[in-house]
Design a protein around this motif. Structure first.
Motif, mmCIF file in Angstrom:
data_model
loop_
_atom_site.group_PDB
_atom_site.id
_atom_site.type_symbol
_atom_site.label_atom_id
_atom_site.label_comp_id
_atom_site.label_asym_id
_atom_site.label_seq_id
_atom_site.Cartn_x
_atom_site.Cartn_y
_atom_site.Cartn_z
ATOM 1 N N PRO A 104 -23.130 27.023 24.252
ATOM 2 C CA PRO A 104 -22.215 26.240 23.408
ATOM 3 C C PRO A 104 -22.158 24.765 23.799
ATOM 4 C CG PRO A 104 -21.225 28.340 23.980
ATOM 5 C CD PRO A 104 -22.469 28.225 24.803
ATOM 6 N N ASN A 119 -20.160 22.831 15.748
ATOM 7 C CA ASN A 119 -19.303 24.019 15.716
ATOM 8 C C ASN A 119 -19.983 25.174 14.985
ATOM 9 O OD1 ASN A 119 -17.163 22.826 17.122
ATOM 10 N ND2 ASN A 119 -16.343 21.901 15.252
ATOM 11 N N LEU A 120 -20.721 24.844 13.908
ATOM 12 C CA LEU A 120 -21.427 25.876 13.171
ATOM 13 C C LEU A 120 -22.563 26.463 14.007
ATOM 14 C CD1 LEU A 120 -21.833 27.486 10.580
ATOM 15 C CD2 LEU A 120 -23.271 25.618 9.719
ATOM 16 N N HIS A 123 -21.076 28.689 16.527
ATOM 17 C CA HIS A 123 -20.628 29.892 15.826
ATOM 18 C C HIS A 123 -21.794 30.857 15.618
ATOM 19 C CE1 HIS A 123 -18.263 32.264 12.952
ATOM 20 N NE2 HIS A 123 -19.324 32.240 12.162
ATOM 21 N N ASN A 124 -22.931 30.325 15.145
ATOM 22 C CA ASN A 124 -24.098 31.172 14.891
ATOM 23 C C ASN A 124 -24.664 31.754 16.180
ATOM 24 O OD1 ASN A 124 -23.982 30.703 12.134
ATOM 25 N ND2 ASN A 124 -25.341 28.936 12.226
ATOM 26 N N ARG A 126 -22.991 32.425 18.985
ATOM 27 C CA ARG A 126 -22.092 33.473 19.468
ATOM 28 C C ARG A 126 -22.169 34.718 18.602
ATOM 29 N NH1 ARG A 126 -16.932 29.539 20.982
ATOM 30 N NH2 ARG A 126 -17.557 29.137 23.142
ATOM 31 N N LEU A 127 -22.300 34.521 17.290
ATOM 32 C CA LEU A 127 -22.306 35.659 16.388
ATOM 33 C C LEU A 127 -23.590 36.467 16.537
ATOM 34 C CD1 LEU A 127 -20.623 37.093 14.317
ATOM 35 C CD2 LEU A 127 -21.584 35.608 12.551
ATOM 36 N N THR A 209 -19.872 34.739 7.290
ATOM 37 C CA THR A 209 -20.109 34.184 8.615
ATOM 38 C C THR A 209 -19.082 33.138 9.004
ATOM 39 O OG1 THR A 209 -22.462 34.573 8.422
ATOM 40 C CG2 THR A 209 -21.781 32.922 10.005
ATOM 41 N N ARG A 210 -18.745 32.238 8.135
ATOM 42 C CA ARG A 210 -17.849 31.135 8.500
ATOM 43 C C ARG A 210 -16.477 31.633 8.920
ATOM 44 N NH1 ARG A 210 -19.567 26.003 7.297
ATOM 45 N NH2 ARG A 210 -21.469 25.842 6.073
ATOM 46 N N SER A 211 -16.078 32.782 8.431
ATOM 47 C CA SER A 211 -14.779 33.315 8.834
ATOM 48 C C SER A 211 -14.825 33.887 10.236
ATOM 49 C CB SER A 211 -14.324 34.404 7.857
ATOM 50 O OG SER A 211 -15.126 35.557 8.024
ATOM 51 N N GLY A 212 -16.067 34.223 10.697
ATOM 52 C CA GLY A 212 -16.224 34.725 12.058
ATOM 53 C C GLY A 212 -15.634 36.100 12.278
#
Length: 401
Positions: A104, A119-120, A123-124, A126-127, A209-212
């Motif tokens: 990160p 941030n995106l 996010h990707n 981590r997801l 995805t954006r909602s996580g």
């Protein structure tokens, strides 16, 4: 989108420094060649292909089938590529253990330099780890996470999990040509040894995805909607004839040792390069220019620079160094618009593919490996056990074809 996975025997150990340095140099030159010739998106596509990735590890001299390829190749590429990220537009983050937890922060730093949505990207990153480590519960616990991103914001993920009970590692590959949705199709199963009922993430149960938000659901492995590319490597250490497409390997050896293309003007640019180096360069050329169908037998690429465990033969240091030198010069000239040497290297893989059409292997595979091992001392052959020694008897040059 998940692009594939590979199952590998779990091996422990450390890459010796003499090999690690060379892996970094050759790997960096290969990456730069691909970016110059085909662009960053093609590089990401290749990285997301488990067969190409395994073939790359073999060309770089790692043990041809082991779990160590993942850690060592990504480490080598990170050291070399990140030094030239400003020019290449490619950034490699993460790694093994503690390094994976730095992903990160590394991505946010890259975002500051490039203007990407940090941030995106985080996010990707981590997801993708969450899906393979938690949502897909197949008995493998992640210990390596590498995130490769281009300055355009496209990315690939290579991560690996360990199953100590089965003494196996599983490598997962991801590729996103655009970051519109993290998962466009459901993951209904992971191929490999049947683990019984597994916990699986599907698109119906997962929020965007954006909602996580991840929803977990159980699915039976036989409910398969889409097959991903899968690679399952054997446990045996030696390279056997069944692991290699002999027709393809034979055409490479014929090109190198029979030298049937002396009259091709473009290949004269490689004048002075010996047959053994041509053998290595042809396989390196295929790594750079080959299409996905050419990587169905990754073990074949270990005939470029051997393996640190001595399979199929010791790493030929002098040949390895010459491969690095020739490819590096080609890359330097290509940067200046002089593509003659790059075209000559590209033609090696083209000519080998042409020769393959009519080539008939003589099935003396074991003799070929014996010949390489007998000659290893001539090329400063080396393994983790030490330097190759000159054999006591010398029966002359083996007729390979």
């Amino acid at each position: 989108m998940k692009s594939g996975h590979a199952d590998l025997p779990l091996h422990y150990g450390k890459v010796p420094e003499w090999l690690a340095q060379r892996m970094s140099l050759l790997g960096g030159a290969i990456v730069e060649s691909i970016v110059i010739e085909y662009g960053r998106d093609v590089l990401l596509q290749k990285i997301s292909d488990p067969f190409w990735f395994q073939s790359l590890g073999c060309v770089l001299g790692m043990d041809w089938h082991s779990s160590g390829i993942t850690t060592s190749v990504m480490g080598a590429l990170k050291r070399s590529v990140n030094k030239r990220s400003a020019d290449l537009g490619i950034y490699i983050c993460g790694g093994r253990g503690k390094q994976s937890r730095q992903t990160p922060a590394e991505l946010l730093a890259i975002a500051d330099k490039t203007g990407l949505d940090g941030n995106l990207l985080v996010h990707n990153s981590r997801l993708s780890a969450k899906v393979d480590n938690t949502a897909i519960q197949d008995g493998f616990q992640l210990y390596l996470h590498s995130f490769v991103v281009s300055k355009e914001g496209n990315w690939a993920v290579v991560q690996q999990g360990m199953n100590t009970d089965e003494k196996m590692a599983r490598r997962y590959h991801w590729h996103s040509p655009s970051i519109k949705s993290f998962i466009e199709e459901p993951h209904t199963s992971i191929y490999g040894k049947n683990q019984g009922i597994i916990l699986n993430l599907t698109d119906k149960a997962a929020a965007p995805t954006r909602s996580g938000i991840l929803e977990l659901t159980t699915e039976n492995p036989d409910k398969i909607m889409r097959e991903v590319r899968k690679l399952i490597m054997p446990e045996h250490h030696d390279v056997r004839a069944e692991n290699v497409n002999l027709k393809r390997l034979g055409s490479v050896l014929a090109l190198a040792h029979d030298n049937p293309v002396q009259n091709m003007e473009s290949l004269l640019l490689l004048e002075g390069v010996g047959p053994r180096t041509i053998q290595s360069l042809t396989l390196v050329s295929e790594i750079i220019h080959g299409t996905p169908s050419r990587f169905s037998d990754p073990a074949r690429f270990s005939f470029a620079h051997g393996g640190k465990d001595g399979h199929p033969f010791p790493v030929p240091i002098s040949i390895y160094d010459e491969s690095i030198q020739i490819l590096d010069k080609a890359v330097q000239k290509a940067r200046l618009g002089d593509n003659d040497k790059s075209e000559a290297l590209k033609n090696l893989s083209k000519v080998a593919a042409q020769l393959e059409k009519d080539f008939q292997p003589n099935n003396r595979f074991d003799d070929l490996i014996e010949e390489e091992r007998n000659n290893s001392w001539k090329y400063e052959g080396r393994t983790v056990m030490g330097k190759a020694k000159k054999p006591k008897g010398n029966n002359g040059q083996l007729e390979l074809f």
